[in-house]
Write a protein that holds these residues in place. Structure first.
Motif, short mmCIF file in Angstrom:
data_model
loop_
_atom_site.label_atom_id
_atom_site.label_comp_id
_atom_site.label_asym_id
_atom_site.label_seq_id
_atom_site.Cartn_x
_atom_site.Cartn_y
_atom_site.Cartn_z
N LYS A 43 0.83 -1.21 0.00
CA LYS A 43 0.00 0.00 0.00
C LYS A 43 0.86 1.25 0.00
O LYS A 43 0.57 2.22 -0.69
CB LYS A 43 -0.92 0.01 1.22
CG LYS A 43 -2.09 -0.93 1.10
CD LYS A 43 -2.95 -0.86 2.35
CE LYS A 43 -4.08 -1.85 2.29
NZ LYS A 43 -4.87 -1.88 3.53
N GLU A 44 1.95 1.21 0.77
CA GLU A 44 2.85 2.36 0.84
C GLU A 44 3.49 2.64 -0.52
O GLU A 44 3.56 3.78 -0.96
CB GLU A 44 3.93 2.10 1.89
CG GLU A 44 4.87 3.25 2.11
CD GLU A 44 5.89 2.93 3.18
OE1 GLU A 44 7.03 3.39 3.02
OE2 GLU A 44 5.57 2.23 4.15
N VAL A 45 3.91 1.59 -1.19
CA VAL A 45 4.51 1.75 -2.51
C VAL A 45 3.47 2.29 -3.49
O VAL A 45 3.75 3.20 -4.27
CB VAL A 45 5.09 0.40 -3.02
CG1 VAL A 45 5.46 0.49 -4.48
CG2 VAL A 45 6.30 0.01 -2.19
N LYS A 46 2.27 1.76 -3.43
CA LYS A 46 1.21 2.22 -4.32
C LYS A 46 0.90 3.69 -4.10
O LYS A 46 0.75 4.46 -5.04
CB LYS A 46 -0.04 1.38 -4.11
CG LYS A 46 -1.20 1.79 -4.98
CD LYS A 46 -2.44 0.98 -4.66
CE LYS A 46 -3.62 1.54 -5.41
NZ LYS A 46 -4.88 1.07 -4.93
N ASP A 47 0.82 4.09 -2.85
CA ASP A 47 0.47 5.47 -2.52
C ASP A 47 1.58 6.46 -2.87
O ASP A 47 1.32 7.62 -3.16
CB ASP A 47 0.12 5.60 -1.04
CG ASP A 47 -1.17 4.86 -0.69
OD1 ASP A 47 -1.97 4.59 -1.61
OD2 ASP A 47 -1.37 4.54 0.50
N ASN A 48 2.82 6.00 -2.83
CA ASN A 48 3.95 6.90 -3.06
C ASN A 48 4.50 6.84 -4.48
O ASN A 48 5.47 7.52 -4.78
CB ASN A 48 5.08 6.59 -2.07
CG ASN A 48 4.69 6.93 -0.65
OD1 ASN A 48 3.89 7.82 -0.42
ND2 ASN A 48 5.23 6.21 0.30
N THR A 49 3.92 6.03 -5.33
CA THR A 49 4.41 5.92 -6.69
C THR A 49 3.86 7.08 -7.51
O THR A 49 2.66 7.29 -7.57
CB THR A 49 3.96 4.59 -7.33
OG1 THR A 49 4.45 3.52 -6.53
CG2 THR A 49 4.50 4.45 -8.74
N PRO A 50 4.75 7.86 -8.13
CA PRO A 50 4.26 8.97 -8.95
C PRO A 50 3.58 8.46 -10.21
O PRO A 50 3.94 7.42 -10.74
CB PRO A 50 5.54 9.75 -9.29
CG PRO A 50 6.64 8.76 -9.15
CD PRO A 50 6.19 7.76 -8.13
N ILE A 51 2.61 9.20 -10.65
CA ILE A 51 1.91 8.85 -11.88
C ILE A 51 2.39 9.82 -12.95
O ILE A 51 2.27 11.04 -12.81
CB ILE A 51 0.39 8.95 -11.71
CG1 ILE A 51 -0.05 7.96 -10.63
CG2 ILE A 51 -0.31 8.69 -13.03
CD1 ILE A 51 -1.51 8.08 -10.26
N PHE A 52 2.97 9.29 -13.99
CA PHE A 52 3.49 10.12 -15.06
C PHE A 52 2.45 10.22 -16.17
O PHE A 52 1.91 9.23 -16.63
CB PHE A 52 4.78 9.51 -15.63
CG PHE A 52 5.88 9.45 -14.62
CD1 PHE A 52 6.58 10.58 -14.28
CD2 PHE A 52 6.22 8.25 -14.00
CE1 PHE A 52 7.60 10.53 -13.34
CE2 PHE A 52 7.24 8.19 -13.07
CZ PHE A 52 7.93 9.34 -12.74
N THR A 53 2.20 11.44 -16.58
CA THR A 53 1.29 11.66 -17.70
C THR A 53 2.01 12.52 -18.72
O THR A 53 2.86 13.35 -18.37
CB THR A 53 0.00 12.38 -17.27
OG1 THR A 53 0.35 13.62 -16.69
CG2 THR A 53 -0.78 11.54 -16.28
N GLU A 54 1.69 12.30 -19.95
CA GLU A 54 2.32 13.08 -21.01
C GLU A 54 1.58 14.39 -21.17
O GLU A 54 0.35 14.41 -21.24
CB GLU A 54 2.30 12.30 -22.33
CG GLU A 54 3.23 11.12 -22.35
CD GLU A 54 3.29 10.49 -23.73
OE1 GLU A 54 3.09 11.18 -24.73
OE2 GLU A 54 3.56 9.28 -23.77
#
Length: 68
Positions: A43-54
């Motif tokens: 959950k911690e990894v999921k919450d802290n993973t940045p979402i990259f958008t173009e």
């Protein structure tokens, strides 16, 4: 193919399946505490993973087509 060859081929296939099954076995049980820790880490990894958008960049004007 003779019957012996077919039987041999089938036995080799069965042996390979048994070997694969040993490699693919999941752990049957987890300790409750370790499972909670694993889920919390995921959950911690999921919450802290940045979402990259173009972002769409504006296309620069072609200078050869410009008239001044």
């Amino acid at each position: 193919m003779t019957i012996e060859e077919i039987n041999q081929s089938y036995q080799e296939f069965q042996d390979e399946l048994a070997t694969r099954e040993l490699h693919l076995k999941l752990l049957p049980t987890f300790k409750d505490e370790s499972l909670d820790d694993l889920i919390n880490l995921l959950k911690e990894v999921k919450d802290n993973t940045p979402i990259f958008t173009e972002k769409e960049e504006p296309v620069p004007d072609n200078p050869s087509n410009k008239t001044t």
